[in-house]
Design a protein around this motif. Structure first.
Motif: not given
Length: 222
Positions: A44-52, A60-78
């Motif tokens: 996450q320190d080298v990724i500026g944005c995710v296209v998911l 699923s992408g929805l499960e992946v995204l929800a997991g990132w946010r629960r972990q406090g990963i705030s990388t922008p996601v489109l």
């Protein structure tokens, strides 16, 4: 900026990746949801944005995204969604997405949206906003209350909360919030604001954002 492109359609991945590379972005490709979940945790320190893409195998992408946010990963996601699937878009936004783009799409529009997300992140200052005991740390993209609550914000959550705090004591219309956070939104639908306000209230408390029916939202004392 480095982009993580998570898409299981190989032809679409190649076409989009080639276009983004020509535009000056570094692009990492993944085709499985479980791989993407682990990859961003570690990079996450080298990724500026995710296209998911939401329709991914194994996870699923929805499960992946929800997991990132629960972990406090705030990388922008489109997120990439079905063109006419309103519920899919709302589910993605509720899970923590910053923007969405319906398939099929033009590469130019994807680039414009990524540029808007990049500008939003780069424009974050190095100061703190304080309203009614709530502290917005613009460096860490976090909000806290000095009493133990501390929450990471997505880029869009941050932008909306920042505007509300900057205009504390004033009613901020839904249109103002949309104009601030969706430079290239194809449908500037005010229902999207309600989705984000609900998410912010879950993080900072229901009572901190006041609703004025037919007018907008307000923080602080009027």
């Amino acid at each position: 900026m480095n982009i993580l492109l998570v898409e299981d359609d190989p032809q679409l991945s190649r076409d989009v990746g080639r276009y983004l590379s020509k535009a000056g972005y570094g692009v990492e490709y993944l085709e499985r949801g479980d791989w993407a979940a682990r990859y961003l945790q570690e990079h996450q320190d080298v990724i500026g944005c995710v296209v998911l893409d939401l329709g991914l195998p194994y996870l699923s992408g929805l499960e992946v995204l929800a997991g990132w946010r629960r972990q406090g990963i705030s990388t922008p996601v489109l997120i990439l969604t079905a063109r006419n699937s309103w519920q899919e878009r709302v589910d993605g936004l509720n899970a923590g997405a910053d923007d969405y783009l319906g398939k099929p799409f033009q590469s130019e529009e994807l680039l414009a949206r990524l540029e808007a997300l990049r500008r939003r992140v780069e424009q974050q200052g190095q100061i703190q906003l304080v309203v009614d005991g709530l502290i917005l740390d613009e460096t860490k993209q976090q909000v806290s209350d000095g009493a133990g609550m501390c929450a990471s914000l997505t880029a869009t959550e941050f932008a909306m909360l920042r505007l509300l705090m900057q205009k504390a004591g004033q009613i901020v219309s839904k249109q103002q919030l949309l104009d601030t956070t969706y430079d290239w939104q194809e449908e500037k639908n005010e229902n999207l604001v309600e989705v984000y306000i609900r998410r912010l209230r879950k993080k900072i408390g229901q009572q901190r954002i006041h609703t004025y029916r037919g007018q907008g939202y307000l923080m602080g004392k009027r």
